[in-house]
Scaffold this motif. Structure first.
Motif, PDB file in Angstrom:
ATOM      1  N   GLU A  41       0.826  -1.206   0.000  1.00 37.15           N
ATOM      2  CA  GLU A  41       0.000   0.000   0.000  1.00 37.15           C
ATOM      3  C   GLU A  41       0.866   1.265   0.000  1.00 37.15           C
ATOM      4  O   GLU A  41       0.521   2.264  -0.633  1.00 37.15           O
ATOM      5  N   LEU A  42       2.002   1.208   0.697  1.00 38.25           N
ATOM      6  CA  LEU A  42       2.918   2.349   0.671  1.00 38.25           C
ATOM      7  C   LEU A  42       3.453   2.582  -0.742  1.00 38.25           C
ATOM      8  O   LEU A  42       3.536   3.718  -1.227  1.00 38.25           O
ATOM      9  N   GLY A  43       3.839   1.481  -1.379  1.00 35.10           N
ATOM     10  CA  GLY A  43       4.366   1.583  -2.740  1.00 35.10           C
ATOM     11  C   GLY A  43       3.332   2.163  -3.696  1.00 35.10           C
ATOM     12  O   GLY A  43       3.642   3.035  -4.524  1.00 35.10           O
ATOM     13  N   ARG A  44       2.123   1.694  -3.585  1.00 34.02           N
ATOM     14  CA  ARG A  44       1.072   2.188  -4.480  1.00 34.02           C
ATOM     15  C   ARG A  44       0.764   3.658  -4.194  1.00 34.02           C
ATOM     16  O   ARG A  44       0.462   4.439  -5.098  1.00 34.02           O
ATOM     17  N   GLU A  45       0.834   4.047  -2.907  1.00 33.77           N
ATOM     18  CA  GLU A  45       0.582   5.441  -2.545  1.00 33.77           C
ATOM     19  C   GLU A  45       1.680   6.348  -3.079  1.00 33.77           C
ATOM     20  O   GLU A  45       1.421   7.434  -3.624  1.00 33.77           O
ATOM     21  N   LEU A  46       2.950   5.897  -2.950  1.00 35.61           N
ATOM     22  CA  LEU A  46       4.075   6.717  -3.387  1.00 35.61           C
ATOM     23  C   LEU A  46       4.178   6.789  -4.907  1.00 35.61           C
ATOM     24  O   LEU A  46       4.692   7.766  -5.470  1.00 35.61           O
ATOM     25  N   LEU A  47       3.730   5.722  -5.584  1.00 43.14           N
ATOM     26  CA  LEU A  47       3.811   5.694  -7.045  1.00 43.14           C
ATOM     27  C   LEU A  47       2.590   6.343  -7.714  1.00 43.14           C
ATOM     28  O   LEU A  47       2.584   6.546  -8.926  1.00 43.14           O
ATOM     29  N   ALA A  48       1.581   6.642  -6.955  1.00 41.99           N
ATOM     30  CA  ALA A  48       0.365   7.238  -7.522  1.00 41.99           C
ATOM     31  C   ALA A  48       0.649   8.680  -7.959  1.00 41.99           C
ATOM     32  O   ALA A  48       1.504   9.364  -7.386  1.00 41.99           O
ATOM     33  N   PRO A  49      -0.069   9.161  -8.966  1.00 43.14           N
ATOM     34  CA  PRO A  49       0.114  10.555  -9.423  1.00 43.14           C
ATOM     35  C   PRO A  49      -0.256  11.536  -8.305  1.00 43.14           C
ATOM     36  O   PRO A  49      -1.136  11.269  -7.497  1.00 43.14           O
ATOM     37  N   GLY A  50       0.414  12.670  -8.257  1.00 37.97           N
ATOM     38  CA  GLY A  50       0.110  13.704  -7.282  1.00 37.97           C
ATOM     39  C   GLY A  50       0.897  13.494  -6.002  1.00 37.97           C
ATOM     40  O   GLY A  50       1.583  12.479  -5.805  1.00 37.97           O
ATOM     41  N   PRO A  51       0.783  14.450  -5.093  1.00 38.10           N
ATOM     42  CA  PRO A  51       1.533  14.365  -3.821  1.00 38.10           C
ATOM     43  C   PRO A  51       0.968  13.254  -2.937  1.00 38.10           C
ATOM     44  O   PRO A  51      -0.244  13.025  -2.902  1.00 38.10           O
ATOM     45  N   PRO A  52       1.854  12.558  -2.200  1.00 38.09           N
ATOM     46  CA  PRO A  52       1.390  11.475  -1.318  1.00 38.09           C
ATOM     47  C   PRO A  52       0.630  12.026  -0.118  1.00 38.09           C
ATOM     48  O   PRO A  52       0.873  13.140   0.341  1.00 38.09           O
ATOM     49  N   ASP A  53      -0.286  11.241   0.377  1.00 35.51           N
ATOM     50  CA  ASP A  53      -1.073  11.595   1.555  1.00 35.51           C
ATOM     51  C   ASP A  53      -0.266  11.196   2.794  1.00 35.51           C
ATOM     52  O   ASP A  53      -0.196  10.023   3.167  1.00 35.51           O
TER      53      ASP A  53
END
Length: 592
Positions: A41-53
């Motif tokens: 989930e961290l990887g998907r969050e960091l790789l997602a477009p836009g700033p991470p939450d």
């Protein structure tokens, strides 16, 4: 099926502890999977477009830490509960085996070896350790972790999930191919070969004095060497037949091969546009969680199979019928001993004793002599109830020995064997084994009567010295401790099977005097080779070929110039060498 039934019977008393350990292991397995999911989930969050939450990232980290903590705590508790169950099972099982061995007929032991029994009581019980303490956790993880991983991966992409399953399925097929009937037979043969090594090792160690004295290299310990060679050949054959399959299964389930399969499949799907690049990350991480438990599962199943075979051997001992108990126990009236037309055979084919008729009055001293194999010790075992006559009756106080409860019989009859075994406890406890209520003064008095008190006083801790630690006792000294035990019991009948065989002449005379001090109060049945020790016997029975060849007083039999006289002359040879009774035994079937 019989193996599973026997194994369940052994584990059933500890089922609640095992169930608790399994539940904790499930919790631990789930907790251990959480950090993997958190990384995904961290990887998907960091790789997602836009700033991470950032808030979500810290929440995921906290969940991962909590999952790791749950894994550690639950895993530790599961291990503690499983090891507690294992310790409890081993203790109770060894107690059950010890109790069973005290109840089986003595004739059963004549068909067993000490090494074989040690294999069951020690090694086979130990084989259950891994099954109880470790295998449940390994098998639980091998089921829970892959199932949860597959459910999670299937929610991402079912096609890629099938790709990740390829190494697992191939590995399971290869492992299944290793579980053939032929391999099971090989495992049984390897177990049997290991048992033969245990038997040969015990015999080799017990006979080490002979080996050192006579040498002979390979001849002296040929049986041990042959057993070891046989085991090596069987083990190499067992391993060799499945080596390539086992190696292939290990390779297929290895992390490198699994990652290669997932990378190749994932790259192909990403290239075709059917899988997002970020979605490959969970498959790279969790594919290892799929195969690692399966690899451990193979070893766990090996432990289960070994435990099943051990359970069968343990069950075989537990299934031995106990020595028959009298349906209506009777109490002997006095201590008159009678053998009425007694015959005995160990195997039902060869008769060891034939048509013995003997009456031994209370307070008398009766000696039984003859060549080795003439049946002397068998007579002693019949008197002690260790064996039951094939035909005829053995009576004590007008009651058949088989109709007397053992606890009652052994208050009336004491036994001093030639081959003494002392317990690994204090010398005082070894003597007091005959009477749990004996006072220290009574123990010392019995040792004094047996002529062993001076040596025991000289030990580092006196009577509190422990046999095998700071109480080094020779064969003769151990025999005198056994004599002291019998004297402490103060039974009205005393059976001595070469009870002073290892004593020097002075100590032997002293011990004999102590035994004879009971005068007319105690009946003494003496199995002897050295005829000098039985000159004062009221009755001498000379055994030959399982029969009583001569009977009478010592002087009367000497005057008759028969078998006893020939034995006496041989032992009084002018060379000073004591000749064993068997040296002058008559040919089989001959009479004197």
């Amino acid at each position: 099926m019989a193996e599973q039934t026997r194994l369940w019977q052994l584990l059933r008393p500890h089922r609640y502890q095992l169930a608790g350990a399994l539940f904790l292991q499930v919790v631990s397995a789930v907790g251990g999977l959480v950090p993997y999911l958190a990384v995904v989930e961290l990887g998907r969050e960091l790789l997602a477009p836009g700033p991470p939450d950032r808030r979500r990232i810290w929440l995921v980290v906290a969940v991962a830490a909590a999952g790791l903590l749950v894994r550690l705590v639950a895993g530790a508790l599961a291990s503690a509960v499983a090891h507690t169950a294992d310790s409890s099972m081993q203790l109770s099982l060894r107690r059950i085996l010890a109790r069973q061995l005290t109840e089986v007929p003595m004739s059963w032991f004549s068909r067993q070896s000490s090494g074989g029994l040690n294999q069951v009581v020690q090694n086979d019980v130990n084989d259950l350790h891994t099954l109880v303490a470790h295998t449940p956790g390994e098998l639980t993880s091998a089921v829970v972790v892959p199932v949860l991983s597959l459910v999670y991966l299937a929610t991402i992409d079912w096609r890629m999930t099938l790709v990740a399953l390829v190494p697992v399925l191939v590995g399971l097929v290869l492992r299944r191919a290793l579980s053939t009937e032929r391999r099971k037979r090989d495992e049984l043969e390897v177990d049997a070969a290991m048992g033969r090594i245990a038997v040969a090792a015990v015999e080799f160690v017990e006979g080490i004095a002979v080996v050192k004295t006579f040498g002979g290299g390979g001849r002296a310990h040929g049986r041990f060497v042959a057993a070891a060679d046989d085991f090596a050949q069987l083990f190499l054959r067992w391993v060799g037949r499945a080596a390539w399959l086992a190696s292939l299964a290990t390779l297929v389930l290895s992390p490198m091969f699994v990652l290669l399969v997932v990378l190749v499949g994932g790259t192909a799907m990403i290239g075709s546009g059917t899988l997002a690049p970020a979605d490959l990350l969970p498959f790279l991480l969790l594919s290892l969680a799929l195969t690692a438990p399966v690899a451990a599962l193979a070893h766990g199943l090996d432990n289960v199979n070994a435990a099943r075979r051990a359970a069968v051997r343990i069950g075989a001992i537990l299934a031995v019928p106990p020595a028959p108990r009298p349906a209506t126990p009777r109490i002997p009236d006095g201590h008159l001993i009678e053998l009425r037309n007694v015959s005995f055979s160990y195997d039902g084919k060869r008769t060891v004793l034939s048509d013995l008729d003997v009456v031994i009055p209370p307070g008398s001293k009766v000696a039984v002599v003859g060549a080795s194999g003439a049946g002397k010790s068998t007579v002693a075992q019949l008197l002690l109830g260790f064996l039951t006559p094939t035909t005829g009756s053995v009576l004590l106080g007008g009651v058949e020995v088989r109709d007397i409860e053992p606890s009652v019989l052994y208050r009336h009859v004491a036994f001093v064997p030639q081959d003494v075994r002392l317990l690994r406890t204090t010398v005082a406890d070894n003597i007091a084994l005959a009477s749990s209520t004996a006072s220290p003064e009574e123990v010392v008095r019995a040792a004094r009567e047996a002529g062993i008190d001076a040596h025991l006083d000289s030990l580092p801790r006196g009577y509190e010295s422990v046999v095998g630690e700071d109480a080094g006792l020779s064969g003769g000294e151990a025999q005198r401790v056994s004599v002291a035990r019998a004297l402490l019991l103060d039974a009205p009948v005393l059976v001595l099977d070469e009870a002073t065989a290892f004593a020097d002449p002075a100590t032997e005379a002293k011990t004999r005097a102590a035994i004879d001090r009971a005068d007319n109060r105690r009946t003494r049945v003496v199995i002897a080779h050295r005829l000098e020790t039985i000159r004062d016997a009221d009755l001498v029975l000379v055994m030959a070929d399982g029969r009583i060849a001569e009977r009478g007083t010592f002087d009367g039999l000497l005057a008759a110039d028969g078998l006893l006289a020939a034995m006496w002359r041989a032992q009084q040879a002018p060379t000073g060498v004591t000749v064993a009774a068997e040296a002058v035994a008559p040919p089989r079937g001959a009479t004197w």
